[in-house]
Design a protein around this motif. Structure first.
Motif, PDB file in Angstrom:
ATOM      1  N   ALA A 155     -16.306   3.457  19.929  1.00  0.00           N
ATOM      2  CA  ALA A 155     -17.427   2.827  19.233  1.00  0.00           C
ATOM      3  C   ALA A 155     -18.009   3.789  18.208  1.00  0.00           C
ATOM      4  CB  ALA A 155     -18.501   2.399  20.229  1.00  0.00           C
ATOM      5  N   PHE A 156     -18.657   3.228  17.198  1.00  0.00           N
ATOM      6  CA  PHE A 156     -19.311   4.013  16.161  1.00  0.00           C
ATOM      7  C   PHE A 156     -20.824   3.792  16.193  1.00  0.00           C
ATOM      8  CE2 PHE A 156     -15.427   3.634  13.096  1.00  0.00           C
ATOM      9  CZ  PHE A 156     -14.762   4.613  13.814  1.00  0.00           C
ATOM     10  N   ASP A 157     -21.549   4.804  15.738  1.00  0.00           N
ATOM     11  CA  ASP A 157     -22.954   4.665  15.346  1.00  0.00           C
ATOM     12  C   ASP A 157     -22.982   4.937  13.856  1.00  0.00           C
ATOM     13  OD1 ASP A 157     -25.592   4.969  14.657  1.00  0.00           O
ATOM     14  OD2 ASP A 157     -26.092   6.392  16.233  1.00  0.00           O
ATOM     15  N   LEU A 158     -23.270   3.908  13.068  1.00  0.00           N
ATOM     16  CA  LEU A 158     -23.244   4.006  11.612  1.00  0.00           C
ATOM     17  C   LEU A 158     -24.669   4.114  11.068  1.00  0.00           C
ATOM     18  CD1 LEU A 158     -20.492   1.286  11.023  1.00  0.00           C
ATOM     19  CD2 LEU A 158     -20.206   3.783  11.013  1.00  0.00           C
ATOM     20  N   GLU A 159     -25.337   5.213  11.462  1.00  0.00           N
ATOM     21  CA  GLU A 159     -26.727   5.476  11.075  1.00  0.00           C
ATOM     22  C   GLU A 159     -27.673   4.428  11.626  1.00  0.00           C
ATOM     23  OE1 GLU A 159     -27.275   6.779   6.927  1.00  0.00           O
ATOM     24  OE2 GLU A 159     -25.084   6.579   6.710  1.00  0.00           O
ATOM     25  N   GLU A 160     -27.312   3.812  12.746  1.00  0.00           N
ATOM     26  CA  GLU A 160     -28.125   2.742  13.318  1.00  0.00           C
ATOM     27  C   GLU A 160     -29.278   3.262  14.175  1.00  0.00           C
ATOM     28  OE1 GLU A 160     -24.985  -0.389  14.749  1.00  0.00           O
ATOM     29  OE2 GLU A 160     -24.035   1.507  14.208  1.00  0.00           O
ATOM     30  N   ASN A 161     -29.101   4.429  14.781  1.00  0.00           N
ATOM     31  CA  ASN A 161     -30.141   4.964  15.662  1.00  0.00           C
ATOM     32  C   ASN A 161     -30.984   6.035  14.982  1.00  0.00           C
ATOM     33  OD1 ASN A 161     -31.360   5.004  18.337  1.00  0.00           O
ATOM     34  ND2 ASN A 161     -30.505   7.057  18.544  1.00  0.00           N
ATOM     35  N   GLN A 162     -30.366   6.785  14.073  1.00  0.00           N
ATOM     36  CA  GLN A 162     -31.071   7.862  13.369  1.00  0.00           C
ATOM     37  C   GLN A 162     -30.533   7.928  11.945  1.00  0.00           C
ATOM     38  OE1 GLN A 162     -31.001  11.651  15.401  1.00  0.00           O
ATOM     39  NE2 GLN A 162     -31.891  12.764  13.689  1.00  0.00           N
ATOM     40  N   ASP A 163     -31.432   7.904  10.984  1.00  0.00           N
ATOM     41  CA  ASP A 163     -31.022   7.894   9.587  1.00  0.00           C
ATOM     42  C   ASP A 163     -30.158   9.102   9.255  1.00  0.00           C
ATOM     43  OD1 ASP A 163     -31.053   6.797   6.977  1.00  0.00           O
ATOM     44  OD2 ASP A 163     -32.563   8.277   6.373  1.00  0.00           O
ATOM     45  N   GLN A 164     -29.045   8.843   8.549  1.00  0.00           N
ATOM     46  CA  GLN A 164     -28.129   9.876   8.081  1.00  0.00           C
ATOM     47  C   GLN A 164     -27.328  10.553   9.195  1.00  0.00           C
ATOM     48  OE1 GLN A 164     -27.422  10.654   4.729  1.00  0.00           O
ATOM     49  NE2 GLN A 164     -28.563   8.743   4.514  1.00  0.00           N
ATOM     50  N   ILE A 165     -27.321   9.954  10.387  1.00  0.00           N
ATOM     51  CA  ILE A 165     -26.525  10.478  11.497  1.00  0.00           C
ATOM     52  C   ILE A 165     -25.501   9.429  11.918  1.00  0.00           C
ATOM     53  CG2 ILE A 165     -26.524  11.310  13.880  1.00  0.00           C
ATOM     54  CD1 ILE A 165     -27.747  13.278  11.934  1.00  0.00           C
ATOM     55  N   ARG A 166     -24.244   9.845  11.992  1.00  0.00           N
ATOM     56  CA  ARG A 166     -23.163   8.968  12.442  1.00  0.00           C
ATOM     57  C   ARG A 166     -22.489   9.583  13.659  1.00  0.00           C
ATOM     58  NH1 ARG A 166     -19.385   6.499   7.718  1.00  0.00           N
ATOM     59  NH2 ARG A 166     -20.803   4.845   7.031  1.00  0.00           N
ATOM     60  N   CYS A 167     -21.847   8.753  14.454  1.00  0.00           N
ATOM     61  CA  CYS A 167     -21.131   9.298  15.607  1.00  0.00           C
ATOM     62  C   CYS A 167     -19.951   8.427  15.991  1.00  0.00           C
ATOM     63  CB  CYS A 167     -22.064   9.527  16.798  1.00  0.00           C
ATOM     64  SG  CYS A 167     -22.294   8.102  17.851  1.00  0.00           S
ATOM     65  N   VAL A 168     -19.018   9.061  16.701  1.00  0.00           N
ATOM     66  CA  VAL A 168     -17.857   8.396  17.287  1.00  0.00           C
ATOM     67  C   VAL A 168     -17.953   8.592  18.797  1.00  0.00           C
ATOM     68  CG1 VAL A 168     -15.341   8.303  17.419  1.00  0.00           C
ATOM     69  CG2 VAL A 168     -16.463   8.899  15.251  1.00  0.00           C
ATOM     70  N   ALA A 172     -19.107   6.572  32.353  1.00  0.00           N
ATOM     71  CA  ALA A 172     -19.796   7.493  31.446  1.00  0.00           C
ATOM     72  C   ALA A 172     -19.175   7.317  30.064  1.00  0.00           C
ATOM     73  CB  ALA A 172     -19.676   8.936  31.923  1.00  0.00           C
ATOM     74  N   ALA A 173     -19.710   8.064  29.106  1.00  0.00           N
ATOM     75  CA  ALA A 173     -19.140   8.049  27.762  1.00  0.00           C
ATOM     76  C   ALA A 173     -19.453   9.377  27.084  1.00  0.00           C
ATOM     77  CB  ALA A 173     -19.701   6.884  26.941  1.00  0.00           C
ATOM     78  N   ILE A 174     -18.666   9.699  26.074  1.00  0.00           N
ATOM     79  CA  ILE A 174     -18.932  10.891  25.268  1.00  0.00           C
ATOM     80  C   ILE A 174     -19.048  10.460  23.811  1.00  0.00           C
ATOM     81  CG2 ILE A 174     -17.820  12.544  26.803  1.00  0.00           C
ATOM     82  CD1 ILE A 174     -15.354  12.406  24.945  1.00  0.00           C
ATOM     83  N   SER A 175     -19.719  11.283  23.020  1.00  0.00           N
ATOM     84  CA  SER A 175     -19.823  11.002  21.594  1.00  0.00           C
ATOM     85  C   SER A 175     -19.836  12.301  20.816  1.00  0.00           C
ATOM     86  CB  SER A 175     -21.096  10.202  21.284  1.00  0.00           C
ATOM     87  OG  SER A 175     -22.258  10.978  21.529  1.00  0.00           O
ATOM     88  N   VAL A 176     -19.370  12.228  19.574  1.00  0.00           N
ATOM     89  CA  VAL A 176     -19.468  13.330  18.627  1.00  0.00           C
ATOM     90  C   VAL A 176     -20.359  12.858  17.487  1.00  0.00           C
ATOM     91  CG1 VAL A 176     -18.232  14.785  16.982  1.00  0.00           C
ATOM     92  CG2 VAL A 176     -17.216  14.282  19.200  1.00  0.00           C
ATOM     93  N   SER A 177     -21.431  13.604  17.223  1.00  0.00           N
ATOM     94  CA  SER A 177     -22.425  13.195  16.228  1.00  0.00           C
ATOM     95  C   SER A 177     -22.571  14.256  15.148  1.00  0.00           C
ATOM     96  CB  SER A 177     -23.791  12.973  16.893  1.00  0.00           C
ATOM     97  OG  SER A 177     -23.708  12.022  17.928  1.00  0.00           O
ATOM     98  N   SER A 178     -22.787  13.793  13.926  1.00  0.00           N
ATOM     99  CA  SER A 178     -23.014  14.725  12.830  1.00  0.00           C
ATOM    100  C   SER A 178     -23.683  13.991  11.676  1.00  0.00           C
ATOM    101  CB  SER A 178     -21.702  15.346  12.365  1.00  0.00           C
ATOM    102  OG  SER A 178     -21.953  16.450  11.497  1.00  0.00           O
ATOM    103  N   ALA A 179     -24.041  14.747  10.638  1.00  0.00           N
ATOM    104  CA  ALA A 179     -24.641  14.152   9.453  1.00  0.00           C
ATOM    105  C   ALA A 179     -23.619  13.278   8.748  1.00  0.00           C
ATOM    106  CB  ALA A 179     -25.135  15.256   8.518  1.00  0.00           C
ATOM    107  N   ALA A 180     -24.119  12.237   8.097  1.00  0.00           N
ATOM    108  CA  ALA A 180     -23.234  11.287   7.425  1.00  0.00           C
ATOM    109  C   ALA A 180     -22.337  11.973   6.405  1.00  0.00           C
ATOM    110  CB  ALA A 180     -24.073  10.196   6.748  1.00  0.00           C
ATOM    111  N   GLN A 181     -22.799  13.065   5.790  1.00  0.00           N
ATOM    112  CA  GLN A 181     -21.997  13.760   4.793  1.00  0.00           C
ATOM    113  C   GLN A 181     -20.734  14.368   5.385  1.00  0.00           C
ATOM    114  OE1 GLN A 181     -25.331  16.833   4.412  1.00  0.00           O
ATOM    115  NE2 GLN A 181     -23.556  18.022   3.719  1.00  0.00           N
TER     116      GLN A 181
END
Length: 272
Positions: free
Chosen positions: A199-212, A225-234
């Motif tokens: 699944a993706f987070d496409l800046e939906e929870n925090q502006d300019q932050i995306r995650c896989v 459980a689940a894991i995610s990798v998060s970083s700035a959209a850039q």
């Protein structure tokens, strides 16, 4: 053995407790007193240095919340709530300990922030976090409870759920103040996430932050459980998120195998 004060319920303590905490501390003392097995009211009151009426009131409150039960002719003993909490605590500890080396390796590989979380009463509870090496501030903390439908990790925890449950959770999160979103677009993306196993987070929870994010399964095939990798959209272009998906899924699979999952384990999709 400590000597009981002459007026234990009004005696000063050598340790200053926060205001309003006395009842809580006494409740915990009741639980400590039951560790050795069933205990009668009179013995419990004597052990705590409290009156029978105060002890009875505390014990009844714990019975109401299922932390204690009362057995005639035996007395008070641990209730089913403590068994449930013990099981959950053990499971959480196991997941954190087993996942740690894997998510450390993923954080090193990606140079981004890695989270580990579980489902907790229709929220995503973060159990572990490894900060990334980039100059990116991810505001999450261990112990945070985030909306399932607005976070990549939360969505990964929902991949086996029925669309009817998705809709219910989405509506609940929106009512609770999650960032505004269109359910039709969200559900369409979720269907794609199910097929991709991530699944993706496409800046939906925090502006300019995306995650896989990707789910972790136990020996039964259930998502635990689940894991995610998060970083700035850039740093999270569409192309990189696609490449990173392989690493995140691979790490989640390795953790799942350590929890007993195998390639032959049936996946209970759309079970709720």
């Amino acid at each position: 053995m400590k000597n009981s004060p002459s007026n234990p319920e009004s005696a000063d303590s050598t340790v200053k407790s926060p205001p309003g905490s006395q009842t809580l501390l006494r409740g915990l003392d009741v639980l400590d007193a039951v560790v050795d097995g069933p205990i009668a009211l009179a013995d419990l009151a004597a052990r705590l240095g409290l009156t029978r009426s105060t002890t009875h009131r505390l014990a009844n409150a714990l019975i109401d919340r299922r932390y204690l039960t009362f057995v005639p002719r035996l007395g008070y003993q641990f209730g089913p709530k403590l068994l449930e909490l013990g099981f959950l605590a053990q499971r959480q500890a196991d997941v954190v300990q087993i996942a740690r080396p894997h998510i450390e390796e993923l954080a090193t590989l990606s140079e981004d922030t890695v989270h580990l979380g579980i489902l907790d009463q229709d929220r995503a509870l973060y159990l572990d976090k490894i900060p990334g090496r980039r100059r990116v501030e991810i505001s999450s903390r261990i112990g945070d409870r985030q909306p399932l439908t607005a976070t990549g990790l939360g969505k990964a925890l929902m991949l086996d759920d029925l669309p009817t449950r998705w809709e219910m959770l989405f509506a609940g999160d929106q009512a609770a103040g999650a960032p505004a979103a269109d359910y039709g677009l969200w559900a369409e993306r979720m269907q794609g996430y199910v097929g991709a196993g991530r699944a993706f987070d496409l800046e939906e929870n925090q502006d300019q932050i995306r995650c896989v994010a990707a789910p972790i399964r136990d020996a039964s095939g259930r998502i635990v459980a689940a894991i995610s990798v998060s970083s700035a959209a850039q740093y999270m272009s569409d192309e990189r998120m696609g490449t990173l998906s392989d690493d995140v899924r691979g790490t989640a699979t390795a953790i799942s195998r350590d929890l007993g999952w195998t390639d032959e384990t049936p996946i209970p999709r759309q079970k709720r």
